[in-house]
Design a protein around this motif. Structure first.
Motif, PDB file in Angstrom:
ATOM      1  N   SER A 115      66.686  53.697  18.179  1.00  0.00           N
ATOM      2  CA  SER A 115      67.981  52.167  17.779  1.00  0.00           C
ATOM      3  C   SER A 115      67.406  51.283  16.729  1.00  0.00           C
ATOM      4  O   SER A 115      68.291  51.315  15.562  1.00  0.00           O
ATOM      5  CB  SER A 115      68.424  52.605  18.537  1.00  0.00           C
TER       6      SER A 115
ATOM      7  N   GLN B 224      68.180  51.057  12.701  1.00  0.00           N
ATOM      8  CA  GLN B 224      69.054  50.646  12.414  1.00  0.00           C
ATOM      9  C   GLN B 224      68.896  49.415  10.764  1.00  0.00           C
ATOM     10  O   GLN B 224      69.314  49.036  10.393  1.00  0.00           O
ATOM     11  CB  GLN B 224      69.735  49.373  13.931  1.00  0.00           C
TER      12      GLN B 224
ATOM     13  N   ASN C 264      74.757  57.728   5.847  1.00  0.00           N
ATOM     14  CA  ASN C 264      75.847  58.622   6.485  1.00  0.00           C
ATOM     15  C   ASN C 264      75.566  59.645   7.567  1.00  0.00           C
ATOM     16  O   ASN C 264      74.860  59.358   8.749  1.00  0.00           O
ATOM     17  CB  ASN C 264      76.908  60.092   6.306  1.00  0.00           C
TER      18      ASN C 264
ATOM     19  N   LEU D 182      73.346  57.116   9.896  1.00  0.00           N
ATOM     20  CA  LEU D 182      74.348  56.549  10.854  1.00  0.00           C
ATOM     21  C   LEU D 182      74.381  57.298  12.115  1.00  0.00           C
ATOM     22  O   LEU D 182      74.978  56.841  13.282  1.00  0.00           O
ATOM     23  CB  LEU D 182      75.471  56.476  10.068  1.00  0.00           C
ATOM     24  N   LEU D 183      75.373  58.542  11.999  1.00  0.00           N
ATOM     25  CA  LEU D 183      74.706  59.599  13.080  1.00  0.00           C
ATOM     26  C   LEU D 183      73.784  59.482  13.846  1.00  0.00           C
ATOM     27  O   LEU D 183      74.393  59.669  15.115  1.00  0.00           O
ATOM     28  CB  LEU D 183      75.314  61.413  12.284  1.00  0.00           C
ATOM     29  N   ARG D 184      72.288  59.817  13.693  1.00  0.00           N
ATOM     30  CA  ARG D 184      71.320  59.981  14.491  1.00  0.00           C
ATOM     31  C   ARG D 184      71.351  58.378  15.702  1.00  0.00           C
ATOM     32  O   ARG D 184      71.489  58.784  16.683  1.00  0.00           O
ATOM     33  CB  ARG D 184      70.148  60.086  13.697  1.00  0.00           C
ATOM     34  N   TYR D 185      72.181  57.484  14.750  1.00  0.00           N
ATOM     35  CA  TYR D 185      72.193  55.779  15.208  1.00  0.00           C
ATOM     36  C   TYR D 185      73.413  55.930  16.303  1.00  0.00           C
ATOM     37  O   TYR D 185      72.858  55.884  17.474  1.00  0.00           O
ATOM     38  CB  TYR D 185      72.272  55.092  13.971  1.00  0.00           C
ATOM     39  N   GLU D 186      73.986  56.613  15.993  1.00  0.00           N
ATOM     40  CA  GLU D 186      75.172  55.814  17.002  1.00  0.00           C
ATOM     41  C   GLU D 186      74.671  57.171  17.966  1.00  0.00           C
ATOM     42  O   GLU D 186      75.075  57.490  19.228  1.00  0.00           O
ATOM     43  CB  GLU D 186      76.410  57.294  16.487  1.00  0.00           C
ATOM     44  N   GLU D 187      74.393  58.592  18.273  1.00  0.00           N
ATOM     45  CA  GLU D 187      73.625  59.722  18.559  1.00  0.00           C
ATOM     46  C   GLU D 187      72.717  58.618  19.880  1.00  0.00           C
ATOM     47  O   GLU D 187      72.792  59.039  21.398  1.00  0.00           O
ATOM     48  CB  GLU D 187      73.577  60.675  18.620  1.00  0.00           C
ATOM     49  N   SER D 188      71.875  58.301  19.492  1.00  0.00           N
ATOM     50  CA  SER D 188      70.616  57.487  19.976  1.00  0.00           C
ATOM     51  C   SER D 188      71.240  56.172  20.755  1.00  0.00           C
ATOM     52  O   SER D 188      70.803  56.094  22.182  1.00  0.00           O
ATOM     53  CB  SER D 188      70.048  56.846  19.719  1.00  0.00           C
ATOM     54  N   VAL D 189      72.593  55.252  20.705  1.00  0.00           N
ATOM     55  CA  VAL D 189      73.280  54.868  21.454  1.00  0.00           C
ATOM     56  C   VAL D 189      73.439  55.170  22.653  1.00  0.00           C
ATOM     57  O   VAL D 189      73.565  54.530  23.301  1.00  0.00           O
ATOM     58  CB  VAL D 189      73.739  53.532  20.732  1.00  0.00           C
ATOM     59  N   GLN D 190      74.386  56.274  21.944  1.00  0.00           N
ATOM     60  CA  GLN D 190      74.699  57.289  22.791  1.00  0.00           C
ATOM     61  C   GLN D 190      74.024  57.376  24.736  1.00  0.00           C
ATOM     62  O   GLN D 190      74.010  57.567  25.030  1.00  0.00           O
ATOM     63  CB  GLN D 190      75.826  58.552  22.587  1.00  0.00           C
TER      64      GLN D 190
END
Length: 744
Positions: A210, A214, A408, A411-419
């Motif tokens: 993450s 970022q 993009n 950004l998708l991978r970052y959101e998955e990592s945060v999840q």
């Protein structure tokens, strides 16, 4: 004299004997060494029981964990299943993780094993308990102990057991400890530590990912904005829009290319017609009528062309008819020829006019084609200038698009990592908790007892083999026949004679035993072999006894083998049957070292040997000492002994010579030619086989005089153990036992 026996030669073994194992010999060996085998096994079992009684009890507790990738997919996007190779590698990796110091450290800290006395101060080991049995080796139990983390980790890694359950994805993790509770605690702690380590590793990985994503998103966003601004600035400078001007230029060039193609086709058509008309015009008016068809499709009147074609065909036909009917000189041919010439000139004029038209059209088409080519070249130059600027604009646009796509994706991978960081799901779950063991895992009682049996049996076999290798004497008659090649006469059991008794007392005891065996007043199991051996010797000498006096020598290889006892027993048995017997004791003056020489007897000392003989009043057996002066003073090969034997042949039925031992003196060999045969007495299990074999090899003529071999001092109870399963001794022993136990 009896037929002499030749020295025995060992027969060549058959091929079947060399290729197979003699099971009967093996069973006989086991039967003989049953005591050694039994003692070895008993000692091994006692040692095993001793070890089991002192060895500390350890307990094993184990749990099972499952590697399941579906747990991660449940919270993800349904990724594809991993292959069997990847799963195999993952299982092996997790096994090594369980054995690692990192997991051991987590277990030690979670269970506080650095101060746990059950873990640090287990019960004494087997060696410590053995030393505790020694009074001066006892020690007190150690006080409360503390250990460093590294020491505890090393102890955990040494005792943890991790293995895979078959080919599955289940890993068994167990721990062996001194108490059931401690084993369960540590085994369960290992499973939970692996699960927590998996969660921590995933959290650390997602957190690091993450942070990196970022940073990359910030960089990509800035780069994408810079690329968009560069596109706008370049558009303002060139006045281009991405792809629009280039498309218009391309359309214009395409249209001009189509027109050029049409112009080239028209020019080619006109050039072909012009060239054909040029050929017709060059040929002149005479051939013009043949090309009337070229006028079709032109601006000429079609009706006129049809009339010209009809007139030309009619004239040609008419001229041909006149020429055929009237010949070449007919006046009408001239008229028709003039009409045809006029018609050809008219057609020729039309063709010339048509040729001029085509030339004019060809010139126009050529000029039009050249103009189209110039237009296309001009448009191409303009398109090149526009393309250079357009290429730069496209590069800027492509870089901007690439940065946008990459942004993009990150950004998708970052959101998955945060999840995943907010809701971690490990790929491991505990399927079986560590249970409290009820039975100790070590020492394994059945395994140790089985190992003791095997070890005891092996040691017993080794000791039995050593005993068999140390066995050098004769035990059964088959050994006599196999090693010496001589006739075996029988077994003489060990007689119960007092050790310090005189010769007369021994004679009386032997007389009692012989008469008891003859009258069956003693047991058949003892007396049967005794009498059978004596009878076999008598029957062997019977042919000579029927012709006259029988002179029988009694030999032995070493002193103390019972040769004299056999001679006395044989004489007593003969006396019982009514035979006249003379015993010459030639072994009386033989010292133990065998180095003394016979006494020198002067002729004046020689007298009648009968005066030196002693007659038993009860049996009539006459005994003569060979050491007496009347018998030669111990010189067995002298004339006095020869005289004694010669005179005895007419007075006695049997003369028994108790000869000296063969291994010490040579006197026995010197007197053997004066005998009718000799019996060799060997002590059962004592007389070395190699000694007798070497005597026969060194003195080959000795085998010619020996009529049989007797085994003396035989233990009848132990005899069957040395025989084969089908041996005669075994059957005789069993039969005698049945007869003794049978009711009268």
């Amino acid at each position: 004299m009896l037929e002499k026996t030749s020295h025995f030669e060992t027969p060549t073994p058959h091929a079947s004997d060399l290729k197979t194992i003699d099971l009967e010999s093996v069973f006989s060996l086991l039967r003989r060494q049953a005591l050694v085998l039994g003692l070895s096994v008993v000692v091994a079992l006692l040692l095993a029981v001793f070890y089991l009684s002192l060895a500390p009890r350890n307990y094993m507790s184990a749990g099972q964990v499952l590697l399941d990738r579906k747990l991660e997919q449940a919270a993800g996007d349904g990724a594809a299943m991993t292959s069997s190779v990847d799963m195999e590698a993952q299982v092996l990796n997790e096994i090594e993780v369980l054995r690692s110091s990192r997991v051991a450290t987590a277990v030690a800290q979670a269970e506080n094993l650095m101060t746990d006395q059950d873990f640090l101060n287990p019960p004494p080991s087997f060696s410590q308990r053995v030393r505790g049995l020694i009074p001066f080796g006892r020690g007190e139990r150690a006080p409360d102990l503390e250990a460093g983390l590294d020491e505890v980790v090393a102890m955990l890694r040494a005792n943890v057991q991790v293995d895979r359950m078959g080919r599955s994805s289940i890993i068994r993790v167990g721990y062996e400890a001194a108490t059931p509770e401690l084993a369960q605690r540590i085994a369960q702690a290992y499973a939970e530590a692996l699960l927590q380590d998996q969660l921590n590793a995933e959290l650390e990985a997602t957190s690091a990912a993450s942070d990196w994503l970022q940073q990359r998103l910030a960089e990509l966003g800035e780069n994408q904005r810079t690329a968009s601004l560069a596109i706008e600035d370049y558009r303002k400078q060139t006045g281009l829009s991405v792809g629009q001007d280039r498309d218009l230029t391309t359309l214009r060039i395409g249209s001009l290319s189509n027109q050029l193609a049409e112009a080239q086709a028209e020019t080619a058509r006109l050039r072909a017609l012009s060239e054909q008309l040029q050929t017709v015009v060059t040929a002149g008016p005479e051939a013009a009528s043949s090309y009337v068809s070229l006028l079709s499709g032109t601006q000429a009147d079609p009706a006129e062309i049809a009339i010209l074609r009809t007139q030309s065909a009619a004239l040609i036909s008419r001229i041909a008819e006149v020429r055929a009917s009237f010949g070449e000189d007919h006046p009408q041919l001239l008229t028709l020829s003039a009409e045809k010439t006029a018609l050809d000139s008219r057609i020729y004029a039309l063709l010339q006019n048509l040729d001029e038209q085509y030339r004019t059209q060809l010139s126009i088409a050529t000029q039009q084609e050249a103009g189209l080519r110039r237009d296309i070249d001009s448009e191409g130059q303009n398109a090149g200038l526009i393309s250079q600027e357009q290429v730069r604009l496209n590069e800027l646009q492509q870089r901007s698009d690439a940065l946008r796509s990459l942004y993009n994706s990150y950004l998708l991978r970052y959101e998955e990592s945060v999840q995943r960081q907010s809701f971690p799901i490990p790929s491991i779950r505990i399927v079986t908790d560590a249970l409290l063991p009820e039975q100790p895992s070590s020492p394994k009682t059945m395994v140790i007892i089985a190992a003791a049996l095997i070890a005891g049996g092996f040691i017993g076999v080794v000791l039995s083999a050593i005993n068999e290798l140390r066995e050098r004497g004769f035990r059964v008659g088959s050994q006599v026949r196999r090693h010496l090649g001589l006739r075996f006469l029988g077994y003489v059991p060990k007689l119960q004679l007092a050790g310090g008794a005189t010769t007369a007392d021994k004679r009386r005891t032997i007389r009692t035993l012989v008469r008891g065996a003859s009258g069956q007043r003693i047991g058949r199991r003892w007396g049967g072999p005794y009498m059978e051996t004596l009878k076999a010797t008598r029957l062997l000498m019977q042919p000579i006894a029927e012709r006259g006096t029988t002179v029988l020598g009694v030999l032995s290889a070493l002193p103390g083998e019972g040769k004299s006892i056999f001679a006395a027993s044989f004489a007593e048995m003969l006396a019982v049957t009514g035979s006249r017997v003379l015993i010459i004791d030639a072994d009386e003056n033989t010292p133990q070292n065998g180095s003394a020489m016979p006494k020198r007897i002067m002729p004046s000392q020689m007298g009648d040997w009968r005066q030196a003989a002693v007659t038993d009043s009860e049996t009539g057996i006459v005994t003569l000492a060979a050491s007496a002066p009347e018998a030669g003073g111990g010189d067995l090969s002298g004339p006095a002994m020869q005289k004694v034997l010669a005179e005895a042949r007419g007075q006695f039925d049997y003369v028994v010579l108790d000869l000296p031992a063969l291994g010490l003196v040579i006197d026995a060999l010197s007197v053997l030619p004066l005998t009718d045969g000799a019996v060799l007495v060997a002590e059962w299990g004592k007389t070395p086989r190699r000694l007798l074999s070497s005597l026969l090899e060194r003195e080959p003529e000795l085998g010619d005089y020996i009529v049989g071999v007797v085994l003396n001092n035989v233990d009848l109870d132990a005899l069957p153990r040395f025989t084969d399963l089908g041996g005669l001794e075994r059957f005789a022993h069993d039969a005698e036992q049945r007869m003794e136990t049978a009711p009268n």
